[in-house]
Design a protein around this motif. Structure first.
Motif, PDB file in Angstrom:
ATOM      1  N   HIS A   1      20.582 -35.599  -6.279  1.00  0.00           N
ATOM      2  CA  HIS A   1      21.740 -35.210  -5.466  1.00  0.00           C
ATOM      3  C   HIS A   1      23.025 -35.653  -6.172  1.00  0.00           C
ATOM      4  O   HIS A   1      23.065 -36.723  -6.786  1.00  0.00           O
ATOM      5  N   PRO A   2      24.084 -34.869  -6.083  1.00  0.00           N
ATOM      6  CA  PRO A   2      25.334 -35.245  -6.752  1.00  0.00           C
ATOM      7  C   PRO A   2      26.024 -36.475  -6.151  1.00  0.00           C
ATOM      8  O   PRO A   2      26.918 -37.047  -6.774  1.00  0.00           O
ATOM      9  N   ARG A   3      25.625 -36.923  -4.955  1.00  0.00           N
ATOM     10  CA  ARG A   3      26.270 -38.082  -4.323  1.00  0.00           C
ATOM     11  C   ARG A   3      25.497 -39.391  -4.529  1.00  0.00           C
ATOM     12  O   ARG A   3      25.933 -40.447  -4.080  1.00  0.00           O
ATOM     13  N   VAL A   4      24.352 -39.334  -5.223  1.00  0.00           N
ATOM     14  CA  VAL A   4      23.619 -40.544  -5.575  1.00  0.00           C
ATOM     15  C   VAL A   4      24.568 -41.437  -6.366  1.00  0.00           C
ATOM     16  O   VAL A   4      25.416 -40.940  -7.116  1.00  0.00           O
ATOM     17  N   SER A   5      24.434 -42.767  -6.201  1.00  0.00           N
ATOM     18  CA  SER A   5      25.343 -43.656  -6.929  1.00  0.00           C
ATOM     19  C   SER A   5      24.617 -44.886  -7.463  1.00  0.00           C
ATOM     20  O   SER A   5      23.589 -45.303  -6.936  1.00  0.00           O
TER      21      SER A   5
END
Length: 148
Positions: free
Chosen positions: A31-35
């Motif tokens: 996912h692009p919001r994984v951090s």
């Protein structure tokens, strides 16, 4: 349920210690919001950037081992419902051979780590469906043990 989240958490450290980039890739939500925030670094966003950072780290560290202490797991929702999120906080006691002048020398360090794991939104409910959503590690300063 916390046992299965803890098993995935331990698999993360196994991946780092053995340099297993393939295992690491299976442990993160895509996912692009994984951090991820490595100690002393700026936040990375998106699964690709996070996995690249771990691949580079693993490729450049000849030896690293983690001894985890003070492990605390909280799952959400609280109560009788099946959890969909786990927050795992621990102290990483790190043993590494990096930066040492002698090949037989080791250095140590500590970090406080908070990991957020979620039930994999893409599939079924198996023991391995917990995945990392976020990880933040901060170094713990060694203030010495001298009497003051």
């Amino acid at each position: 349920m916390s046992e299965t989240a803890l098993a995935v958490h331990r698999a993360f450290y196994d991946a780092v210690e053995t340099g297993d980039a393939d295992l690491m890739a299976t442990l993160w939500v895509d996912h692009p919001r994984v951090s991820c925030v490595h100690p002393g670094a700026v936040p990375l966003r998106g699964t690709g950037a996070v996995l690249r950072s771990w691949t580079v780290l693993m490729a450049n560290v000849s030896y690293i081992q983690f001894f985890l202490t003070d492990i605390d797991v909280t799952t959400f929702p609280l109560g009788d419902d099946e959890p969909t999120m786990a927050v795992i906080v621990c102290t990483e006691n790190i043993l590494s051979g990096e930066g040492m002048s002698s090949p037989d020398a080791f250095a140590g360090g500590k970090a406080l780590c908070t990991s957020i794991l979620v039930r994999d939104p893409s599939g079924g409910r198996t023991a391995g469906d917990w995945k990392f959503w976020s990880r933040h590690a901060s170094p713990i300063a060694d203030l010495g043990t001298e009497d003051r």
